[in-house]
Write a protein that holds these residues in place. Structure first.
Motif, PDB file in Angstrom:
ATOM      1  N   GLU A  76       0.815  -1.217   0.000  1.00  0.00           N
ATOM      2  CA  GLU A  76       0.000   0.000   0.000  1.00  0.00           C
ATOM      3  C   GLU A  76       0.849   1.269   0.000  1.00  0.00           C
ATOM      4  O   GLU A  76       0.463   2.285  -0.577  1.00  0.00           O
ATOM      5  N   VAL A  77       2.010   1.224   0.668  1.00  0.00           N
ATOM      6  CA  VAL A  77       2.897   2.382   0.691  1.00  0.00           C
ATOM      7  C   VAL A  77       3.426   2.672  -0.709  1.00  0.00           C
ATOM      8  O   VAL A  77       3.501   3.836  -1.140  1.00  0.00           O
ATOM      9  N   TRP A  78       3.783   1.608  -1.455  1.00  0.00           N
ATOM     10  CA  TRP A  78       4.263   1.794  -2.825  1.00  0.00           C
ATOM     11  C   TRP A  78       3.144   2.314  -3.724  1.00  0.00           C
ATOM     12  O   TRP A  78       3.382   3.169  -4.587  1.00  0.00           O
ATOM     13  N   LEU A  79       1.920   1.810  -3.551  1.00  0.00           N
ATOM     14  CA  LEU A  79       0.795   2.284  -4.357  1.00  0.00           C
ATOM     15  C   LEU A  79       0.490   3.750  -4.071  1.00  0.00           C
ATOM     16  O   LEU A  79       0.206   4.527  -4.986  1.00  0.00           O
ATOM     17  N   LEU A  80       0.550   4.117  -2.794  1.00  0.00           N
ATOM     18  CA  LEU A  80       0.316   5.512  -2.429  1.00  0.00           C
ATOM     19  C   LEU A  80       1.392   6.414  -3.049  1.00  0.00           C
ATOM     20  O   LEU A  80       1.094   7.506  -3.557  1.00  0.00           O
ATOM     21  N   ALA A  81       2.634   5.942  -3.042  1.00  0.00           N
ATOM     22  CA  ALA A  81       3.721   6.712  -3.654  1.00  0.00           C
ATOM     23  C   ALA A  81       3.510   6.855  -5.163  1.00  0.00           C
ATOM     24  O   ALA A  81       3.784   7.918  -5.739  1.00  0.00           O
ATOM     25  N   ALA A  82       3.007   5.800  -5.814  1.00  0.00           N
ATOM     26  CA  ALA A  82       2.739   5.879  -7.254  1.00  0.00           C
ATOM     27  C   ALA A  82       1.653   6.910  -7.539  1.00  0.00           C
ATOM     28  O   ALA A  82       1.748   7.689  -8.507  1.00  0.00           O
ATOM     29  N   GLY A  83       0.616   6.945  -6.703  1.00  0.00           N
ATOM     30  CA  GLY A  83      -0.422   7.953  -6.866  1.00  0.00           C
ATOM     31  C   GLY A  83       0.111   9.355  -6.653  1.00  0.00           C
ATOM     32  O   GLY A  83      -0.247  10.296  -7.377  1.00  0.00           O
ATOM     33  N   GLN A  84       0.983   9.493  -5.669  1.00  0.00           N
ATOM     34  CA  GLN A  84       1.587  10.803  -5.414  1.00  0.00           C
ATOM     35  C   GLN A  84       2.458  11.260  -6.587  1.00  0.00           C
ATOM     36  O   GLN A  84       2.537  12.454  -6.871  1.00  0.00           O
ATOM     37  N   LEU A  85       3.117  10.314  -7.241  1.00  0.00           N
ATOM     38  CA  LEU A  85       3.934  10.673  -8.402  1.00  0.00           C
ATOM     39  C   LEU A  85       3.067  11.330  -9.473  1.00  0.00           C
ATOM     40  O   LEU A  85       3.427  12.388 -10.022  1.00  0.00           O
ATOM     41  N   LEU A  86       1.910  10.745  -9.760  1.00  0.00           N
ATOM     42  CA  LEU A  86       1.003  11.328 -10.743  1.00  0.00           C
ATOM     43  C   LEU A  86       0.514  12.697 -10.293  1.00  0.00           C
ATOM     44  O   LEU A  86       0.466  13.652 -11.072  1.00  0.00           O
ATOM     45  N   LEU A  87       0.172  12.800  -9.014  1.00  0.00           N
ATOM     46  CA  LEU A  87      -0.333  14.063  -8.470  1.00  0.00           C
ATOM     47  C   LEU A  87       0.702  15.168  -8.585  1.00  0.00           C
ATOM     48  O   LEU A  87       0.397  16.296  -9.001  1.00  0.00           O
TER      49      LEU A  87
END
Length: 430
Positions: free
Chosen positions: A20-31
């Motif tokens: 989940e931490v990696w997925l959250l980081a991936a979302g933050q990258l897009l943001l």
């Protein structure tokens, strides 16, 4: 198989964090790619294209700090509540920030400029406490600084890519308004990533304090209050990067590549250099300093911030090559941010009781509201009054670092004399 060995080595080196931490980081990258579209160019656009004064733009950008201050008080309770929790607060943050970005895309009047910044400030005020709470919930103490460093790596990578793409787009006579629309869409995409991949991480509490008792307990933590007093200087410094510095480089450095300073494309290269350093150094430096106490790391960051601002002050004097000075100053600031971000957030996560984690991070986030309220206003006013302050504004920031350093020394003393339980964790001692 030999060709895959470097990839396997890299994967083994990466921190052992939950999916989940990696997925959250991936979302933050897009943001943050979307956020990077406007980070460098907001003040330039509103002053040079729409015709607002630097003081007006500083006031408008600072208004986001007002809504951010109020939003963070609500966020502290929402994040720890059964109704919204971390995930619900993050989804609301994405929607509000998107609305703010869309408003700024069509901000032709000062009131609409203020409204857009109020909405954006409110969205950001909910975003950061929720993100840090989720990351802290999902990460054991020994990997917490690396988990937070990963979120900062995603932020910096996104900002760098966004600033570079926006700079090239503007060089082709693109529309500033379109950049704000893309930024709003990025927030909505991030909300979709959270909705579909992140579950609620808040743990049910068998007993809880009421709202006033919860905030009262946090505000009686002297270690937290001392840290917040020091931290507000860091956040005020950070606000200068997106508000005062781009406008200063565009309009107040006559030995740049234009009549008044540097072009947007050139400024984008400066900030890509700044972001690239943070991308390359964030995880290695964080791991290298994992056993070092938080306060000395923060003190080192403060010294580098002061060095960076001193070099920017030298740029205004015109006695040395401005390109070299700007690159060196942004390098100092980049390393300062690499040191600061994981240690600051991990320190708050360690100080916070589990039942008050949202409130502690909301209070820490209040420093950003104050910094982004005071910073743009001071910077805009300074640029509007070059005879009184002007270039010397950067030197004034250097002098303020002494005050923040005194608070850090006090915090070190408080951590040293705190309960024995804290001494068991090397990173929490001073």
């Amino acid at each position: 198989m030999k060709l895959l060995h470097p990839v396997k080595t890299l994967l083994d080196w990466l921190p052992d964090l939950k999916r989940e931490v990696w997925l959250l980081a991936a979302g933050q990258l897009l943001l943050f790619i979307g956020h990077g579209f406007t980070l460098v160019y907001t003040s330039i656009y509103f002053v040079n294209t729409l015709g607002f004064s630097p003081t007006q733009v500083g006031l408008a950008l600072g208004s986001g700090g007002i809504s951010g201050t109020l939003g963070r008080f609500w966020a502290g309770n929402a994040i720890d509540s059964e109704g919204l929790g971390r995930r619900g607060t993050l989804l609301i943050a994405a929607v509000i920030a998107a609305l703010g970005s869309f408003s700024l895309a069509f901000a032709s009047t000062f009131p609409l400029l203020v409204v857009g910044n109020l909405l954006l400030g409110l969205g950001i005020s909910l975003y950061w406490p929720a993100t840090l709470s989720i990351t802290t919930d999902l990460t054991p103490d020994e990997h917490r600084t690396e988990a937070i460093a990963l979120t900062r790596l995603a932020d910096n990578l996104g900002l760098g890519l966004g600033a570079l793409l926006a700079g090239q787009y503007l060089a082709m006579e693109g529309s500033y308004g379109a950049l704000f629309i893309c930024k709003g869409l990025a927030y909505l995409v991030f909300g979709g990533v959270v909705a579909w991949t992140i579950a609620e991480t808040r743990q049910p509490h068998t007993a809880s304090l009421n709202v006033l008792q919860s905030w009262g307990q946090a505000l009686r933590d002297r270690r937290l209050l001392t840290y917040l007093a020091a931290n507000v200087f860091f956040t005020t410094y950070a606000a200068q990067l997106s508000s005062t510095l781009p406008l200063y480089l565009a309009n107040f450095v006559p030995w740049g590549n234009t009549e008044t300073g540097f072009s947007e494309a050139f400024i984008s290269y400066f900030f890509v250099w700044h972001a690239l350093l943070k991308i390359v150094l964030q995880l290695p430096v964080t791991r290298w300093l994992r056993s070092v106490p938080y306060v000395p790391i923060l003190f080192g960051s403060l010294v580098l911030w002061a060095a960076g601002f001193f070099l920017i002050w030298l740029v205004g004097l015109g006695t040395l090559n401005p390109l070299i000075l700007i690159l060196l100053s942004l390098a100092c600031i980049a390393i300062a941010e690499v040191l600061y971000a994981p240690s600051a957030s991990a320190l708050v996560g360690e100080l916070a009781p589990v039942t008050l984690r949202g409130i502690y991070f909301a209070l820490e986030s209040q420093c950003w509201a104050i910094g982004y309220l005071v910073g743009p206003i001071l910077g805009g006013w300074a640029l509007d009054h070059p005879v009184w302050l002007g270039t010397n504004f950067w030197l004034a920031l250097v002098l303020t670092s002494v005050i923040s350093g005194l608070f850090l020394l006090l915090l070190r003393s408080q951590l040293t004399s705190s309960e024995p339980a804290q001494e068991a964790t090397p990173s929490s001692s001073s």
